[in-house]
Design a protein around this motif. Structure first.
Motif, short mmCIF file in Angstrom:
data_model
loop_
_atom_site.label_atom_id
_atom_site.label_comp_id
_atom_site.label_asym_id
_atom_site.label_seq_id
_atom_site.Cartn_x
_atom_site.Cartn_y
_atom_site.Cartn_z
N ARG A 160 23.16 68.47 39.30
CA ARG A 160 23.92 67.34 39.85
C ARG A 160 25.15 67.84 40.61
N ALA A 161 25.77 68.90 40.12
CA ALA A 161 26.92 69.47 40.83
C ALA A 161 26.48 70.06 42.17
N VAL A 162 25.35 70.76 42.18
CA VAL A 162 24.83 71.33 43.43
C VAL A 162 24.48 70.20 44.39
N TRP A 163 23.83 69.16 43.89
CA TRP A 163 23.48 68.02 44.75
C TRP A 163 24.73 67.39 45.36
N SER A 164 25.75 67.19 44.55
CA SER A 164 27.00 66.61 45.06
C SER A 164 27.64 67.52 46.09
N LEU A 165 27.61 68.81 45.85
CA LEU A 165 28.15 69.78 46.81
C LEU A 165 27.38 69.72 48.14
N LYS A 180 32.41 65.95 54.37
CA LYS A 180 33.85 66.19 54.51
C LYS A 180 34.14 67.05 55.74
N LEU A 181 33.39 68.13 55.93
CA LEU A 181 33.62 69.02 57.07
C LEU A 181 33.24 68.35 58.39
N ASP A 182 32.19 67.55 58.38
CA ASP A 182 31.79 66.82 59.58
C ASP A 182 32.89 65.83 59.97
N GLN A 183 33.45 65.14 58.99
CA GLN A 183 34.52 64.17 59.26
C GLN A 183 35.73 64.87 59.89
N GLN A 184 36.12 66.02 59.35
CA GLN A 184 37.27 66.75 59.90
C GLN A 184 37.01 67.15 61.35
N LEU A 185 35.83 67.68 61.63
CA LEU A 185 35.51 68.11 62.98
C LEU A 185 35.47 66.93 63.96
N ARG A 186 34.86 65.83 63.55
CA ARG A 186 34.79 64.65 64.42
C ARG A 186 36.18 64.11 64.74
N GLU A 187 37.04 64.07 63.71
CA GLU A 187 38.40 63.56 63.92
C GLU A 187 39.22 64.49 64.81
N ASP A 188 39.09 65.79 64.60
CA ASP A 188 39.92 66.75 65.33
C ASP A 188 39.38 67.09 66.72
N GLY A 240 35.90 65.73 68.01
CA GLY A 240 34.81 64.90 68.52
C GLY A 240 33.45 65.56 68.38
N LEU A 241 33.40 66.74 67.76
CA LEU A 241 32.12 67.43 67.56
C LEU A 241 31.61 67.18 66.14
N SER A 242 30.29 67.16 66.00
CA SER A 242 29.69 67.08 64.66
C SER A 242 29.67 68.48 64.05
N LEU A 243 29.41 68.53 62.77
CA LEU A 243 29.29 69.81 62.08
C LEU A 243 28.16 70.63 62.68
N ALA A 289 38.76 72.66 51.03
CA ALA A 289 37.64 72.09 50.29
C ALA A 289 37.04 73.05 49.28
N ILE A 290 37.07 74.34 49.59
CA ILE A 290 36.39 75.31 48.71
C ILE A 290 37.38 76.25 48.04
N PHE A 291 38.01 77.09 48.83
CA PHE A 291 38.74 78.23 48.26
C PHE A 291 40.04 77.85 47.57
#
Length: 165
Positions: A19-24, A31-39, A41-44, A128-130
């Motif tokens: 379940r943790a792997v699935w959530s990850l 989360k990373l796609d959202q950051q890229l789109r906002e900053d 306009g590109l998708s992940l 998000a990770i480190f």
């Protein structure tokens, strides 16, 4: 059909891990796609394709190879490359070594775009990770993820091996 007595059900710890792997797998790309789109306009997917071309020798890669690395169908990659071509970041050229292949080549404008976007993306990855892990946990995560990725990847390897390892 499998005999019910042969089913290897997940124990409680395995279920938690799954379940943790699935959530990850679900929430980290979101989360990373959202950051890229906002900053930018590109998708992940678009950023990943652009960054992989930028890291390839001579900033050039066979599109069929890129599709495999990025886990995209050729038709999906074609749409991504077309959008990047319209922006002036990538060119398609016939592979001079084998005319059956098409290369994606990063333009100078594409390199500038990668340099513009990369710092924000890397910061989002750090947060998000480190920032959530100790160095030991990060190393264990990398080794564990690589082992699973090697088992499930059609190429039997992790894409983009770390430099200096």
């Amino acid at each position: 059909m499998t005999d019910a007595s042969e089913i290897r059900w997940l124990n409680e710890e395995q279920d938690f891990t799954w379940r943790a792997v699935w959530s990850l797998m679900t929430w980290l790309p979101t989360k990373l796609d959202q950051q890229l789109r906002e900053d930018s306009g590109l998708s992940l997917y678009e950023y990943y394709a652009l960054s992989q071309i930028s890291e390839a020798p001579n900033r050039s890669i066979r599109l069929s190879e890129l599709a495999g690395i990025a886990n995209m169908t050729l038709s999906h990659l074609s749409r991504v490359i077309s959008r990047m071509m319209k922006a002036g970041w990538v060119e398609r050229i016939v592979d001079p070594e084998d005319g059956r292949y098409t290369l994606g080549v990063l333009t100078d404008a594409g390199w500038d775009k990668v340099e513009e976007i990369a710092p924000g993306h890397v910061e989002a990855v750090q947060q998000a990770i480190f920032d959530q892990l100790t160095e030991e946990q990060a190393r264990a995560l990398g080794e564990t993820a690589a082992r699973v990725a090697e088992a499930v990847s059609p190429h039997g390897e992790v894409t983009g091996p770390p430099k200096g390892r």
